[in-house]
Design an enzyme around this catalytic site. Structure first.
Site, mmCIF file in Angstrom:
data_model
loop_
_atom_site.group_PDB
_atom_site.id
_atom_site.type_symbol
_atom_site.label_atom_id
_atom_site.label_comp_id
_atom_site.label_asym_id
_atom_site.label_seq_id
_atom_site.Cartn_x
_atom_site.Cartn_y
_atom_site.Cartn_z
ATOM 1 N N ASP A 263 35.123 99.080 43.164
ATOM 2 C CA ASP A 263 35.711 98.645 44.420
ATOM 3 C C ASP A 263 36.558 97.403 44.110
ATOM 4 O O ASP A 263 36.562 96.899 42.982
ATOM 5 C CB ASP A 263 34.620 98.384 45.473
ATOM 6 C CG ASP A 263 35.165 98.459 46.881
ATOM 7 O OD1 ASP A 263 34.395 98.667 47.824
ATOM 8 O OD2 ASP A 263 36.402 98.318 47.033
HETATM 9 C C1 GLC Z 1 37.805 97.648 50.003
HETATM 10 C C2 GLC Z 1 36.713 98.584 50.452
HETATM 11 C C3 GLC Z 1 36.900 100.012 49.993
HETATM 12 C C4 GLC Z 1 38.382 100.325 49.944
HETATM 13 C C5 GLC Z 1 38.975 99.478 48.838
HETATM 14 C C6 GLC Z 1 40.495 99.677 48.712
HETATM 15 O O1 GLC Z 1 37.249 96.431 49.578
HETATM 16 O O2 GLC Z 1 35.369 98.226 50.171
HETATM 17 O O3 GLC Z 1 36.191 100.860 50.910
HETATM 18 O O4 GLC Z 1 38.577 101.701 49.673
HETATM 19 O O5 GLC Z 1 38.700 98.088 49.008
HETATM 20 O O6 GLC Z 1 41.118 99.180 49.835
#
Ligand code: GLC
Length: 706
Positions: A263
């Protein structure tokens, strides 16, 4: 077919590691001198890194995608196409109801349809991969991301996760109008202690396997091409560096050989977790856990060379990760066609087209949940004066935070949806002027709720009440003795305070998507029957959080739904059970159930029992009932939940119509993770409940013999 082994053999270590770097789209917006932005989330990115990265997050628009891909193919060392990934969670430009709302339709096929349309729009706009479905089971209304989840039940969550993957990917994500799915956040993110986002989670292995892992697995069984790590620590080990989770479970037991992506900046965060001493150790632990792509941070790029020189990592391990990324690009057909579905003309035709808007409207009507109705809905044409007030009376900002490229100006407000169908006066807001309008009216449509910023990521709340201004305004309105119909926008179950007792009707619309106002009008006017049912329990108050239907009984269970008695599990100052239970939702008619009957009262392996009822529509309008089958295992080698959803069926009946409904109960349905950790059924007594929600008492018993 590209010879990927040969390609990797020609790449330097730096070029390989850059394939594991995901940058962000805005990085490529050059300044007036033509220099790239150079800074991404506070991290310095030079041109070499930018033009040799493996994928890009959040780039929007076909023209931008084509331009960037062309420039990248020109400047990159080995002409390896970029992958464009984005959060196309529940729509790209035409936005559908948020996932928790979609789940309340109890129709996974609607999630599939919404994902399919989202994929068509997003792929035409140049996106290749979406960071969805979110498969995290959630039970705590304080957590901001419950709105992105499908709720508290593992069976429903699994059905909706796999349906979403089917919708996004179709039969082959190489198709121009499909997206590759990425199931997230692995794993157990929704169990954040205190409902506080990113907070730690303590989940026993049995509970993880019983309630959480099946939904991620369902998405993988449906073909999800990628898995995203979760921010949280799981039993003290942060998921992004968790070898047991990603090594033993995901790539071992489940034999997943696709790409894992961290993430956002989660690899570097292993240092903040106190799980790595510095960024190099964070990179090492993430790589050893099997995390391939580093989302918008550079610990891999900056640390791998020295980790290899220290003998802590081998170049083969890097090659393994790079191979997975290149195979992913091959699977998407990017080596043959780096632009895949990007098509500015098609993008122009598809985004917000009538067909997509109509689908968003129809689906939204299926997701709204009627919590209360003292025969005031559907609204009838009359000479009564109608007022629409509250912060959502005429407010087009009705999308949750994960709105992708959706825009408020695309949306239909409550007032716009009712325009021309009803005589009314509307004042948006909670002002004295709005209250004056209430005084001068007979019927009040009170359109209120949370703002989008009060939920979604980092949107956890310590109180689940209405926002202060709206709470005060609601109390003022309710004291005027008018007929009040509350239309509630929210990203979570809320404590609706006085509304529960004093409003004449409550329609919970969540964040209903682009066509929200039209869908709300369809329900309020009876053009569509409300049929949504809750997939997450509604606490009486914040103090009850977390609360969920399939809890364990404890040694001092509270039997009656109404009162909590002392020395039984409960509170001295609040009821023990939720305000509105899992599975709850009203319609514009009434249904009755005959007593639950079983074809026999003993079950052996390989056999089945037929459980049945007769459902009757005893009301004055047609309606759809969601008949739910719950089973309770009365005793096991571990304590068993007071009930578990095992099946359901949606039944539409006309006035006066009756229908026999039956479910098949098998030994397989009774399996669970036993004390020894085996997944199997155990002999003994079972209770079957067939009814309208998790509090139904219409039951019968049988015994399982092994
Ligand atoms: C965010 C979220 C995730 C998302 C990613 C890209 O922090 O936790 O769900 O897909 O970053 O935006």
């Amino acid at each position: 077919m590209v010879d990927l082994e040969a390609l990797i053999s020609k790449m330097s270590l730096e070029e390989k590691v850059l394939q594991l770097l995901q940058t962000t789209g805005e990085l490529y917006n050059p300044d007036e001198s033509g220099k790239l932005m150079g800074n991404m989330f506070g991290i310095e990115i030079d041109d070499y890194m930018a033009w040799n990265a493996g994928s890009v997050l959040g780039l929007e628009g076909a023209e931008a995608a084509i331009r960037l891909q062309n420039e990248h193919m020109e400047k990159s060392a080995h002409k390896i196409p970029l992958m464009f990934m984005h959060d196309v969670i529940h729509g790209y430009r035409t936005i559908f109801p948020a996932p928790l709302a979609l789940a309340c339709s109890w129709q996974p096929e609607l999630a599939e349809k919404a994902s399919l349309i989202a994929a068509k729009e997003a792929s035409a706009a140049g996106t290749h991969v979406t960071f969805a479905p979110m498969a995290d089971l959630s039970r705590d209304a304080r957590w901001g991301r419950v709105i992105e989840s499908f709720g508290e039940d593992v069976m429903l969550n699994s059905l909706f996760s796999e349906a979403s993957v089917r919708g996004f990917q179709g039969d082959d994500p190489k198709e121009k109008d499909q997206l590759a799915a990425c199931v997230k956040h692995f794993a157990g993110y929704g169990m954040a202690e205190g409902g506080r986002d990113y907070n730690t989670t303590e989940i026993s292995e049995n509970a993880l396997r019983e309630y959480h892992l099946p939904t991620y697995k369902a998405a993988l069984n449906a073909g999800s091409k990628m898995v995203m790590t979760a921010f949280n620590a799981l039993n003290g080990v942060p998921c992004t560096g968790n070898k047991w989770l990603f090594g033993d479970i995901l790539r071992g037991e489940w034999e997943f050989d696709g790409v894992v992506i961290s993430d956002c900046t989660a690899i570097g965060e292993l240092v903040l977790h106190g799980f790595a001493d510095d960024n190099d150790e964070a990179a090492l632990k993430a790589l050893k856990a099997g995390v391939d792509i580093e989302m918008v941070s550079t610990t891999y790029y900056r640390g791998v060379k020295s980790l290899i020189e220290q003998g802590l990592l081998s170049e083969d391990e890097i090659d393994t990760a790079v191979m997975r990324v290149l195979q992913f690009k091959e699977t998407l057909g990017l080596f043959d066609n780096p632009h895949k579905g990007a098509d500015p003309k098609l993008e122009e035709q598809l985004l917000l087209c009538r067909e997509h808007r109509d689908a968003a409207r129809n689906i939204a009507t299926e997701c709204m949940v009627l919590l209360k109705n003292e025969s005031v809905l559907p609204l009838r044409k009359s000479d009564k004066k109608i007022a629409i007030v509250g912060n959502y009376a005429d407010n087009k900002d009705i999308l949750d935070i994960w709105r992708c490229t959706g825009k408020p100006e695309d949306c239909i407000s409550v007032a716009e949806g009712l325009q021309g169908k009803l005589e009314f006066n509307a004042i948006n807001g909670c002002s004295d002027e709005a209250l004056e309008l209430v005084r001068a009216s007979d019927v009040i449509i009170l359109a209120i709720g949370e703002t989008p910023e009060m939920s979604a990521e980092a949107g956890s709340r310590a109180s689940i009440e209405l926002p202060e201004e709206e709470k005060r305004f609601t109390e003022s309105v309710l004291q005027l003795g008018k007929q009040v119909i509350a239309v509630v926008f929210a990203g979570r179950p809320m404590d609706l305070g006085m509304l529960n007792e004093k409003a004449n009707a409550i329609l919970y619309v969540w964040f209903p998507g682009t066509e929200g106002g039209n869908a709300i009008a369809d329900i309020l006017l009876g053009e569509k029957e409300p049929s949504g049912r809750l997939t997450i329990s509604f606490p009486v108050s914040t103090g009850q959080c977390p609360i969920y239907y399939n809890a364990l009984p404890t040694g001092r269970p509270t039997e009656s739904l109404e009162e909590s008695t002392r020395f039984r599990t409960g509170y001295v100052d609040a009821p023990t059970f939720p305000r509105y239970p899992f599975g709850y939702g009203l319609t514009y008619t009434d249904f009755t159930y005959s007593a639950a009957e079983l074809s026999k009262d003993t079950l052996c392996k390989g056999e089945s029992i037929t459980a049945s009822i007769t459902l009757a529509n005893t009301g004055k309008r047609p309606g759809t009932e969601v008949v739910q089958l719950y089973i309770r295992d009365m005793a096991g080698s571990v304590s068993r939940p007071i009930r578990e959803l095992k099946d359901f069926t949606r039944v539409k009946l006309n006035v006066g119509e009756k229908r026999a409904i039956s479910f098949e109960i098998t030994e397989e349905m009774l399996r669970f993770y036993t004390l020894s950790g085996e997944y199997k059924s155990e002999p003994g007594r079972f209770k079957v409940f067939i009814g309208e929600n998790a509090h139904c008492e219409n039951s019968a018993e049988f015994r399982l013999f092994i």
